[in-house]
Scaffold this motif. Structure first.
Motif, PDB file in Angstrom:
ATOM      1  N   SER A  74      -7.423   5.553  -7.950  1.00 13.65           N
ATOM      2  CA  SER A  74      -8.156   6.646  -7.823  1.00 13.65           C
ATOM      3  C   SER A  74      -9.028   6.950  -6.860  1.00 13.65           C
ATOM      4  O   SER A  74      -9.496   6.092  -6.147  1.00 13.65           O
ATOM      5  CB  SER A  74      -9.048   6.690  -9.071  1.00 13.65           C
ATOM      6  N   GLY A  75      -9.059   8.006  -6.318  1.00 17.06           N
ATOM      7  CA  GLY A  75     -10.307   8.238  -5.331  1.00 17.06           C
ATOM      8  C   GLY A  75     -11.442   9.481  -6.073  1.00 17.06           C
ATOM      9  O   GLY A  75     -11.458   9.615  -7.264  1.00 17.06           O
ATOM     10  N   LYS A 114      -4.120   8.682  -5.846  1.00 17.10           N
ATOM     11  CA  LYS A 114      -3.660   8.713  -4.674  1.00 17.10           C
ATOM     12  C   LYS A 114      -2.373   7.696  -5.101  1.00 17.10           C
ATOM     13  O   LYS A 114      -2.463   6.613  -5.705  1.00 17.10           O
ATOM     14  CB  LYS A 114      -4.405   7.944  -3.687  1.00 17.10           C
ATOM     15  N   VAL A 122      -0.346   4.947  -3.583  1.00 14.72           N
ATOM     16  CA  VAL A 122      -0.393   4.161  -2.414  1.00 14.72           C
ATOM     17  C   VAL A 122       1.173   3.449  -2.294  1.00 14.72           C
ATOM     18  O   VAL A 122       1.500   2.807  -3.496  1.00 14.72           O
ATOM     19  CB  VAL A 122      -1.285   3.018  -2.783  1.00 14.72           C
ATOM     20  N   GLU A 172      -4.905  -0.616  -1.982  1.00 16.80           N
ATOM     21  CA  GLU A 172      -4.352  -0.414  -0.603  1.00 16.80           C
ATOM     22  C   GLU A 172      -4.006  -1.619   0.038  1.00 16.80           C
ATOM     23  O   GLU A 172      -3.419  -1.700   0.931  1.00 16.80           O
ATOM     24  CB  GLU A 172      -5.505   0.428   0.221  1.00 16.80           C
ATOM     25  N   TYR A 195      -0.019   7.232   1.625  1.00 19.90           N
ATOM     26  CA  TYR A 195      -0.479   7.684   0.346  1.00 19.90           C
ATOM     27  C   TYR A 195       0.588   8.885   0.420  1.00 19.90           C
ATOM     28  O   TYR A 195       0.798   9.543   1.239  1.00 19.90           O
ATOM     29  CB  TYR A 195      -1.874   8.442   0.647  1.00 19.90           C
ATOM     30  N   GLU A 206       0.541  12.538   1.271  1.00 24.69           N
ATOM     31  CA  GLU A 206      -0.973  12.780   1.739  1.00 24.69           C
ATOM     32  C   GLU A 206      -1.288  12.175   3.123  1.00 24.69           C
ATOM     33  O   GLU A 206      -2.015  11.198   3.150  1.00 24.69           O
ATOM     34  CB  GLU A 206      -1.989  12.501   0.671  1.00 24.69           C
ATOM     35  N   ARG A 266      -5.125  12.429   4.315  1.00 23.61           N
ATOM     36  CA  ARG A 266      -5.771  11.230   3.655  1.00 23.61           C
ATOM     37  C   ARG A 266      -5.450   9.954   4.055  1.00 23.61           C
ATOM     38  O   ARG A 266      -6.375   9.023   4.074  1.00 23.61           O
ATOM     39  CB  ARG A 266      -5.534  11.503   2.025  1.00 23.61           C
ATOM     40  N   TYR A 267      -4.322   9.613   4.177  1.00 24.29           N
ATOM     41  CA  TYR A 267      -4.098   8.413   4.889  1.00 24.29           C
ATOM     42  C   TYR A 267      -4.469   7.870   6.205  1.00 24.29           C
ATOM     43  O   TYR A 267      -5.216   6.979   6.366  1.00 24.29           O
ATOM     44  CB  TYR A 267      -2.534   8.093   4.835  1.00 24.29           C
ATOM     45  N   CYS A 302      -8.323   6.906   6.848  1.00 21.46           N
ATOM     46  CA  CYS A 302      -8.713   5.659   6.163  1.00 21.46           C
ATOM     47  C   CYS A 302      -8.624   4.798   7.420  1.00 21.46           C
ATOM     48  O   CYS A 302      -9.099   3.424   7.330  1.00 21.46           O
ATOM     49  CB  CYS A 302      -7.824   4.931   5.209  1.00 21.46           C
TER      50      CYS A 302
END
Ligand code: AMP
Length: 591
Positions: A222-223, A229, A231, A367, A431, A434, A437-438, A441
């Motif tokens: 979860s985000g 997400k 993974v 992750e 992700y 996404e 979003r990846y 990080c």
């Protein structure tokens, strides 16, 4: 800052794999560590399931017990490495027989039944991507994840299928096969009974070449915002399972290992399936849910030597008191570890009093794919600290600067974000769907974990909190957005904001604040209805335990609910920077 220490006595038998932390860190290389594994015969790549199961058969260890399963009604089943190799071969053949292709996603949704373990390993052999789901989730989180992951196959039980998937199946047009462990519901096209399907398949299977970088596992986490997400982890992650199994959990030949986590969460897969098997030990699987007396019975009857559990359970055992352990034979137990949430210093010390051993806290997240920071068997413990980085892992405390770069904080005891230097074998590779979003990080070659921490002068890391609004309740990571969305589906709800409140047992509990649409009356009947609605949609592990009504919720000028402010007000903490708060936001207004 001076902290209490639990000094380690002289090494016991067998001596820990990691005897001298500094020397091991200095010598370690992932390239050399790869010698722990075989790779597929003929240089055909690397496959997690081969390393976990077939490698042991090849080396003459096939007779050893791989899985010892304890059913909730007292049944027992043991599978040797040879039997597990054959059963997973059958499942791989069954998938191929159904026309399931490498790279397609096989979701598993069931309690801790032996078939779950066979399915995960068989699907990995067939080079499918395995995605475990938590069986206590409600229909909404289950179907959302299967939809996002374009599930091709679902392995489940008739009961879970009926209760959680069937009514929403039209949202899963790509789901071609449902394999049920138990009686097949009548008239369901594409639903196959496990027993007939698997028993008709050959026990021989030759694994095709597997690219170590191909995706093996898809774990949802979860985000703060948006959907969960997905993974992605590669087959290469198995090297981290092998190394952490040895160094962080100190697994040796002949060990009887028990990880209490459910495979629906990453710990239950990486350490409830893969790491113990890769290390060739006996993996105890307990179907029943937590109950202190049952657990003590398992430790005694199975002669568990290494035990990996979680703070919420430890706190529940503490509440019961050390007396409950009187007469329990723990003579086999050698090492205890804990993960998933902050482990209070008192719990570490209580371990010594109750079990004669301290709990060794370690830290990681979905992750990272494996344990990254840990208290090791031969190293002094500072109760309350997560320990030191795994050999092969460089950790740091960092600050994100306005220009997008990172500043590494060298000074001890200064809080910042915990970061890990890239890459390492079990680092997430993507992700799902996404990319942006990846990418976010990673900064300057570091992976930013979203956790706040500091390092002390001796190099021990201390957890401070999350940098985001994600909630940890009984070890389960819960995204506030997912809970808010489920509440918003109720016709009475205009707005919802969800936070975690500190709880002495569960770490945090989920609390929701709700503003109603005109015409609805705040009060006990509606509160109960909303609690029930959320529970039905999300499942008890995720649904809010408390709901309060508000006339409106604090929002930023761009309309985002300010969960931090809700939390600060609830806990009577400073409200912090309110410059982005919508100007007409009315304070309070609890109904
Ligand atoms: P998950 O991805 O569900 O495994 O959750 C990972 C998160 O759990 C981490 O980012 C931390 O916030 C928390 N966590 C895991 N292990 C620990 C620990 N030993 N101490 C404190 N928090 C932890």
């Amino acid at each position: 800052m001076e902290h209490a220490r639990i000094h380690k006595p002289a090494p016991t038998q067998p001596p820990p794999h990691l005897l001298d932390y500094e020397a091991t860190v200095a010598q370690f290389s992932w390239v050399q560590a790869a010698a722990l594994l075989d790779g597929l015969p003929g240089g055909a790549g690397l496959n997690m399931a081969y390393e976990a199961v077939d490698r042991h058969v090849k080396h003459g260890r096939g007779h050893r017990t791989a899985i010892r399963w304890l059913g909730k009604n007292g049944e027992r089943q043991s599978l040797s490495y040879t039997e597990l190799a054959r059963a997973s071969n059958q499942f791989a053949n069954a998938l191929e027989g159904l026309g399931v292709l490498p790279g397609e996603r096989v979701f598993v949704l069931m309690g801790r039944l032996p078939e779950l373990y066979v399915a995960v390993l068989g699907a990995l052999k067939a080079r499918c991507v395995v995605s475990p789901l938590f069986s206590a989730f409600g229909p909404e989180p289950i179907v959302t994840r299967a939809e996002m992951g374009d599930a091709r196959v679902l392995v489940t039980t008739p009961e879970l299928y009926q209760r959680k998937v069937r009514d929403l199946r039209e949202r899963l047009p790509g789901l071609k096969h449902v394999i049920v462990v138990g009686a097949v519901p009548a008239d369901e096209p594409g639903v196959h009974p496990w027993g007939a399907l698997v028993s008709a398949a050959s026990t021989r299977y030759t694994m095709a070449p597997t690219d170590p970088e191909s995706t093996a596992l898809l774990h949802f986490t979860s985000g703060t915002t948006g959907r969960p997400k997905g993974v992605e982890h590669a087959h290469a992650a198995v090297l981290a399972h092998a190394v952490t199994g040895r160094y962080a959990l100190d697994l040796h030949d002949g060990d009887v290992f028990w990880c209490t986590a459910d495979p629906g969460w990453v710990t239950g897969t990486s350490y409830g399936i893969l790491a113990p098997l890769v290390c060739g030990v006996t993996n105890v699987v307990v179907e029943a849910e937590f109950d202190a007396q049952t657990w003590y019975g398992v430790l005694q009857s199975e002669r568990v030597t290494v035990w990996y559990t979680a703070p919420t359970a430890i706190r529940m055992m503490m509440k019961l008191g050390a007396d409950a352990l009187k007469g329990v034979d723990l003579s086999a137990l050698r090492f205890m570890a804990s993960v998933g949430e902050p482990l209070n210093p008192e719990a570490v010390v209580w371990g010594l009093e109750a079990f004669g051993l301290p709990f060794h806290d370690n830290w990681w997240q979905t992750e990272t794919g494996g344990i990254m920071v840990s208290n090791y068997a031969a190293m002094d413990i500072k109760p309350g600290s997560m320990g030191k980085p795994l050999p092969g892992i460089t950790a740091a405390v960092v600050r994100r600067l306005a220009d997008g770069c990172l500043e590494l904080i060298d000074a001890p005891d200064v809080d910042g974000e915990l970061a890990l230097k890239t890459p390492w074998p079990s680092m997430m590779r993507a992700y799902l769907h996404e990319d942006e979003r990846y990418r976010k990080c990673f900064v300057d070659g570091w992976y930013l974990t979203g956790d706040l921490a500091h390092r002390d002068a001796d190099g021990y890391y201390w957890f401070v909190g999350r940098a985001d609004d994600v909630i940890k309740s009984s070890g389960h990571l819960i995204g506030p957005f997912e809970v808010e969305s489920a509440l918003m589906e109720h016709p009475a709800v205009a707005e919802a904001g969800v936070i975690g409140l500190p709880d002495p047992m569960a770490g945090e509990v989920v609390k929701a604040f709700v503003a109603l649409k005109p015409g609805y009356e705040a009060g006990e009947p509606l509160r109960r209805e909303l609690l029930g609605h959320a529970r039905k949609r999300l499942g008890a592990a995720v649904a809010p335990k408390q709901i309060d009504f508000r006339d409106n919720l604090p929002k930023t000028r761009s309309g985002k609910i300010m969960r931090r402010l809700l939390k600060a007000r609830e806990l009577g903490l400073p409200e912090g920077d309110l410059s982005t708060l919508e100007s007409d936001e009315k304070k309070g207004g609890s109904t």
